[in-house]
Design a protein around this motif. Structure first.
Motif, PDB file in Angstrom:
ATOM      1  N   ASN A   1      28.513   1.422 -50.638  1.00 36.20           N
ATOM      2  CA  ASN A   1      29.318   2.304 -49.795  1.00 36.20           C
ATOM      3  C   ASN A   1      30.723   2.428 -50.367  1.00 36.20           C
ATOM      4  N   PRO A   2      30.994   3.485 -51.135  1.00 37.90           N
ATOM      5  CA  PRO A   2      32.307   3.652 -51.755  1.00 37.90           C
ATOM      6  C   PRO A   2      33.416   3.918 -50.748  1.00 37.90           C
ATOM      7  N   ASN A   3      33.050   4.176 -49.476  1.00 38.30           N
ATOM      8  CA  ASN A   3      34.059   4.468 -48.464  1.00 38.30           C
ATOM      9  C   ASN A   3      34.517   3.225 -47.705  1.00 38.30           C
ATOM     10  N   ILE A   4      34.019   2.065 -48.099  1.00 37.08           N
ATOM     11  CA  ILE A   4      34.399   0.845 -47.407  1.00 37.08           C
ATOM     12  C   ILE A   4      35.887   0.577 -47.596  1.00 37.08           C
ATOM     13  N   SER A   5      36.550   0.080 -46.556  1.00 37.97           N
ATOM     14  CA  SER A   5      37.978  -0.220 -46.639  1.00 37.97           C
ATOM     15  C   SER A   5      38.201  -1.535 -47.375  1.00 37.97           C
ATOM     16  N   ILE A   6      39.181  -1.531 -48.250  1.00 39.44           N
ATOM     17  CA  ILE A   6      39.532  -2.712 -49.004  1.00 39.44           C
ATOM     18  C   ILE A   6      40.897  -3.206 -48.545  1.00 39.44           C
ATOM     19  N   TYR A   7      40.981  -4.468 -48.168  1.00 37.57           N
ATOM     20  CA  TYR A   7      42.247  -5.060 -47.754  1.00 37.57           C
ATOM     21  C   TYR A   7      42.692  -6.066 -48.805  1.00 37.57           C
ATOM     22  N   PHE A   8      43.975  -6.031 -49.142  1.00 36.80           N
ATOM     23  CA  PHE A   8      44.466  -6.990 -50.132  1.00 36.80           C
ATOM     24  C   PHE A   8      45.921  -7.336 -49.832  1.00 36.80           C
ATOM     25  N   HIS A   9      46.323  -8.507 -50.272  1.00 32.85           N
ATOM     26  CA  HIS A   9      47.679  -8.986 -50.036  1.00 32.85           C
ATOM     27  C   HIS A   9      48.646  -8.445 -51.079  1.00 32.85           C
ATOM     28  N   VAL A  10      49.825  -8.031 -50.622  1.00 34.05           N
ATOM     29  CA  VAL A  10      50.896  -7.624 -51.524  1.00 34.05           C
ATOM     30  C   VAL A  10      52.152  -8.389 -51.119  1.00 34.05           C
ATOM     31  N   HIS A  11      52.692  -9.153 -52.064  1.00 32.80           N
ATOM     32  CA  HIS A  11      53.916  -9.914 -51.816  1.00 32.80           C
ATOM     33  C   HIS A  11      55.085  -9.198 -52.474  1.00 32.80           C
ATOM     34  N   LEU A  12      56.101  -8.893 -51.690  1.00 31.92           N
ATOM     35  CA  LEU A  12      57.279  -8.189 -52.179  1.00 31.92           C
ATOM     36  C   LEU A  12      58.435  -9.179 -52.185  1.00 31.92           C
ATOM     37  N   VAL A  13      58.838  -9.596 -53.375  1.00 30.12           N
ATOM     38  CA  VAL A  13      59.845 -10.645 -53.506  1.00 30.12           C
ATOM     39  C   VAL A  13      61.136 -10.054 -54.051  1.00 30.12           C
ATOM     40  N   SER A  14      62.237 -10.249 -53.314  1.00 33.36           N
ATOM     41  CA  SER A  14      63.509  -9.681 -53.740  1.00 33.36           C
ATOM     42  C   SER A  14      64.670 -10.572 -53.334  1.00 33.36           C
TER      43      SER A  14
ATOM     44  N   GLN B   1      59.504 -21.450 -50.828  1.00 32.23           N
ATOM     45  CA  GLN B   1      58.838 -21.038 -49.588  1.00 32.23           C
ATOM     46  C   GLN B   1      58.004 -19.785 -49.824  1.00 32.23           C
ATOM     47  N   ALA B   2      58.561 -18.849 -50.590  1.00 32.89           N
ATOM     48  CA  ALA B   2      57.822 -17.630 -50.908  1.00 32.89           C
ATOM     49  C   ALA B   2      56.593 -17.947 -51.755  1.00 32.89           C
ATOM     50  N   LEU B   3      56.745 -18.854 -52.719  1.00 31.67           N
ATOM     51  CA  LEU B   3      55.635 -19.206 -53.596  1.00 31.67           C
ATOM     52  C   LEU B   3      54.509 -19.893 -52.833  1.00 31.67           C
ATOM     53  N   ASP B   4      54.864 -20.671 -51.824  1.00 35.27           N
ATOM     54  CA  ASP B   4      53.838 -21.325 -51.006  1.00 35.27           C
ATOM     55  C   ASP B   4      52.946 -20.286 -50.333  1.00 35.27           C
ATOM     56  N   LEU B   5      53.562 -19.235 -49.805  1.00 32.27           N
ATOM     57  CA  LEU B   5      52.778 -18.199 -49.126  1.00 32.27           C
ATOM     58  C   LEU B   5      51.978 -17.386 -50.138  1.00 32.27           C
ATOM     59  N   ILE B   6      52.592 -17.106 -51.291  1.00 29.40           N
ATOM     60  CA  ILE B   6      51.869 -16.368 -52.334  1.00 29.40           C
ATOM     61  C   ILE B   6      50.640 -17.144 -52.773  1.00 29.40           C
ATOM     62  N   GLY B   7      50.796 -18.456 -52.919  1.00 28.01           N
ATOM     63  CA  GLY B   7      49.667 -19.288 -53.333  1.00 28.01           C
ATOM     64  C   GLY B   7      48.567 -19.366 -52.298  1.00 28.01           C
ATOM     65  N   SER B   8      48.949 -19.325 -51.022  1.00 27.39           N
ATOM     66  CA  SER B   8      47.950 -19.425 -49.953  1.00 27.39           C
ATOM     67  C   SER B   8      47.259 -18.090 -49.679  1.00 27.39           C
ATOM     68  N   LYS B   9      47.921 -16.991 -50.031  1.00 27.63           N
ATOM     69  CA  LYS B   9      47.354 -15.653 -49.812  1.00 27.63           C
ATOM     70  C   LYS B   9      47.537 -14.819 -51.075  1.00 27.63           C
ATOM     71  N   PRO B  10      46.816 -15.149 -52.127  1.00 22.28           N
ATOM     72  CA  PRO B  10      46.995 -14.456 -53.409  1.00 22.28           C
ATOM     73  C   PRO B  10      46.560 -13.001 -53.340  1.00 22.28           C
ATOM     74  N   GLY B  11      47.224 -12.193 -54.119  1.00 22.89           N
ATOM     75  CA  GLY B  11      46.874 -10.770 -54.202  1.00 22.89           C
ATOM     76  C   GLY B  11      47.617 -10.164 -55.367  1.00 22.89           C
ATOM     77  N   VAL B  12      48.763  -9.561 -55.099  1.00 23.40           N
ATOM     78  CA  VAL B  12      49.602  -9.006 -56.148  1.00 23.40           C
ATOM     79  C   VAL B  12      51.053  -9.236 -55.749  1.00 23.40           C
ATOM     80  N   VAL B  13      51.905  -9.400 -56.745  1.00 25.91           N
ATOM     81  CA  VAL B  13      53.317  -9.650 -56.495  1.00 25.91           C
ATOM     82  C   VAL B  13      54.146  -8.564 -57.171  1.00 25.91           C
ATOM     83  N   LEU B  14      54.971  -7.885 -56.374  1.00 25.20           N
ATOM     84  CA  LEU B  14      55.949  -6.944 -56.897  1.00 25.20           C
ATOM     85  C   LEU B  14      57.320  -7.562 -56.640  1.00 25.20           C
ATOM     86  N   TYR B  15      58.186  -7.552 -57.634  1.00 20.80           N
ATOM     87  CA  TYR B  15      59.450  -8.248 -57.422  1.00 20.80           C
ATOM     88  C   TYR B  15      60.635  -7.557 -58.091  1.00 20.80           C
TER      89      TYR B  15
END
Length: 304
Positions: free
Chosen positions: A30-43, A82-96
């Motif tokens: 099913n190509p219409n299935i929704s995909i959820y992913f984590h995005v971490h925005l670090v600034s 603190q940010a890295l702890d959350l990134i490690g627990s919920k990996p996805g992609v990091v934009l910074y």
């Protein structure tokens, strides 16, 4: 252009990565299935640049939904950890966008070690400008938000928009850059607020059935006046949603199809008679409407 290409390519990898992490065997069928992913925005600044870029990028992936984690004002080692702890627990992609070299290196090392995709979104643009200008960057956190004259002009414009919203202080609109006219629910107020954030002094006047425009409006020489219109069906839909939010369910002229159609017809006739520029906001976002208004405003002043 480099940023867009890099981000889109990276997010494509993230979507693929997400399939594997969340084990979605139906995705192949099913190509219409929704995909959820984590995005971490670090600034180490407010993170607004990252939020805008992330939303523009993920909008290109129809079925991908980003779960945002904003790590703003990261200006100490403790905040970075603190940010890295959350990134490690919920990996996805990091934009910074991190200026401090030590904290930036720590973030990059962590992501590389844990095989988490990461990209410094401003690097390609800064490199291009540096080569073109033959200059080095100043590496100043939040440099674009210095308290300069432009900043205070925006604050003044925001105050002006609030003081001249929905027909308030009509006489004061003589000092406006832009005045918006339109029937109820044509997004006059949010558009004025957005224009104010761009530094334009904007106010608006609602068109009320049976009530004439203030006569003083014809005496204004400075403001650029624009009429906002929309599909009657769309106006009715928005008004119905508003009434539901107010827990008002009775039928009124406010949401009567024929009355609303007549409101819009009269508004268009008046705009034509007055020679005002008109924008149809039916399928436009606030940003798109504001961008078109700014283009018309600039074109108008170029002819003066």
């Amino acid at each position: 252009m480099w940023i867009a290409v890099d981000i889109y390519a990276l997010l494509t990898l993230v979507v693929v990565f997400s399939w594997r992490v969340y084990e979605c065997p139906m995705s192949e069928k099913n190509p219409n299935i929704s995909i959820y992913f984590h995005v971490h925005l670090v600034s180490d600044s407010t993170g607004e640049t990252l939020v805008g870029l992330m939303k523009a990028s993920t909008a290109q992936f129809r079925n991908a939904t980003a779960l945002e984690h904003i790590h703003a004002l990261v200006r100490s080692e403790a905040q970075m950890e603190q940010a890295l702890d959350l990134i490690g627990s919920k990996p996805g992609v990091v934009l910074y966008t991190v200026v401090n070299p030590d904290r930036r290196k720590r973030l990059e090392s962590f992501c590389a070690e844990h095989r988490i995709p990461a990209i410094s979104v401003l690097d390609p643009t800064l490199a291009l400008l540096g080569r073109y200008l033959g200059a080095s960057i100043i590496s100043e956190v939040g440099a674009q938000r210095n308290l300069d004259a432009e900043y205070y002009n925006r604050i003044e414009a925001l105050d002006y928009a609030m003081a001249h919203d929905d027909g308030q202080n009509v006489q004061g609109l003589s000092e406006a850059d832009i005045v918006l006219l339109g029937v109820s629910r044509t997004s006059k107020t949010p558009t004025c607020i957005y224009l104010a954030n761009r530094g334009y002094k904007a106010g608006n006047i609602p068109l009320v059935p049976g009530a004439p425009l203030p006569i003083i409006l014809d005496q204004f020489k400075n403001p650029f006046i624009i009429g906002l219109v929309a599909s009657p069906d769309r106006i009715v839909q928005i008004r119905q949603q508003r009434l539901m939010g107010l827990k008002q369910t009775q039928q009124t002229d406010y949401i009567d199809q024929d009355r609303v159609r007549d409101e819009m017809r009269q508004a268009k006739r008046m705009f034509l008679k007055k020679g005002y520029k008109v924008i149809d906001v039916t399928r436009k976002s606030i940003e798109e409407t504001a961008a078109q208004i700014i283009n018309l405003y600039k074109a108008h002043h170029d002819t003066l």
